[in-house]
Scaffold this active site. Sequence first.
Site, PDB file in Angstrom:
ATOM      1  CG  ASP A  43      -0.177   1.765   2.062  1.00 28.69           C
ATOM      2  OD1 ASP A  43      -0.848   0.944   2.730  1.00 28.69           O
ATOM      3  OD2 ASP A  43       0.749   1.422   1.305  1.00 28.69           O
ATOM      4  CG  ASP A 297      -2.457  -2.712   3.677  1.00 30.96           C
ATOM      5  OD1 ASP A 297      -2.206  -1.491   3.656  1.00 30.96           O
ATOM      6  OD2 ASP A 297      -2.114  -3.487   2.774  1.00 30.96           O
TER       7      ASP A 297
END
Length: 435
Positions: A43, A297
């Site tokens: 992430d 992201d």
Amino acid sequence: MALVNSTNYDFLDIIEPVTAYTDGYLLSLNLGTPPQVFQVYLDTGSDLTWVPCGSSSYQCLECGSSVKPTPTFLPSESSSNTRDLCGSRFCVDVHSSDNRFDPCAAAGCAIPAFTGGLCPRPCPPFSYTYGGGGLVLGSLYRDSVTLHGSTHGSGAGAGPLPVAFPGFAFGCVGSSIREPLGIAGFGRGALSLPSQLGFLDKGFSHCFLGFRFARNPNFTSPLVMGDLALASASTEAGFVFTPMLTSATYPNFYYVGLEGIGLGDDGSGGSAAMAAAAAPPRLSGIDAQGNGGVLVDTGTTYTHLPDPFYASVLASLSAAAPYERSRELEARTGFDLCFKVPCARAPCADDELPLIILHLAGGARLALPKLSSYYPVTAIRDSVVVKCLLFQRMEDDDGGPAAVLGSFQMQNVEVVYDLAAGRVGFRPRDCALHA
């Protein structure tokens, strides 16, 4: 192979295998002595690395009935495990405190102890929030994390070698909301994995496999941290680069600027491409309040765009596609644009859906691979398959990023985060073929 300590050698690169999952990409973390192995999401939109933890079962609310029981980290089974102290910079960071004395005050230390840096109490439990309502509750621990390193010189030979990084700070999480697995935070903050390992002055890269390899552990692609990630971007053809934007309000995120989205048959931005929509200024830059730009992201599955820009892109795509819309599948799946595409047999890769070209700041043009934009959501029936655009609407507009580039659109695209030069590079390629 023998385990070596990272403090004994000059490790220039880390190379880790990454696997595709149902809604993201997983990295293996080996924590503790002896190592306990966990699969965690990669992430770039957060900093904290955490794993399910504790002797009792891990509790995950709103995670769905399909989530299987996950293994938990047992601190008592690791000889190198310690609780982080309230005065550490990581404890202050995980509590998002403007006052570095707050965690020690919450831990019950007297004023002379915490102002003098002498408080021996552990870091208080934390809550850490994610977009979409995700939240984890846990405590901050320190332990050894083992990755695969490549050495240069020092008589250690070429990699990969198992490398132990002692004193790694991570979250020991007992319960969560909407977070069924652990997460490896790759943001730009002090807590992130590349930051703690010393790679934020260099950079890292990933090349995500197509989602057809989801849940298949036999196919992996590399995550590279260090000089090797930057070297491939500087020496191999096909990369396009765009400046890495920085927000003073949200400094731990990776941002790029988006100037528009074009449609066409190639990625050159030449005569074969036509303009679909010019992005509003807030997508191409970040304002004085730290808002705007496009967040890169990997922890978000699909790319999100704001209205009315998103509506304009949908209208252009609908007009350019030579296929009938499937309103039924749009209603059933929640995707905004689905087409009935002729296909005699799988994999139905040949179609006339328009190529989507991202016009990035600085003149870069990134042509997304077709399967990174459209995905077959049905089986073939009567020589027809329904493909949907896997973009979504950016719902909230309360500051922060104006749009999000999600992991689905990064599949079969090599992405380089060149922190040394302040830029992000993209190159479409078959990540499985080049793994």
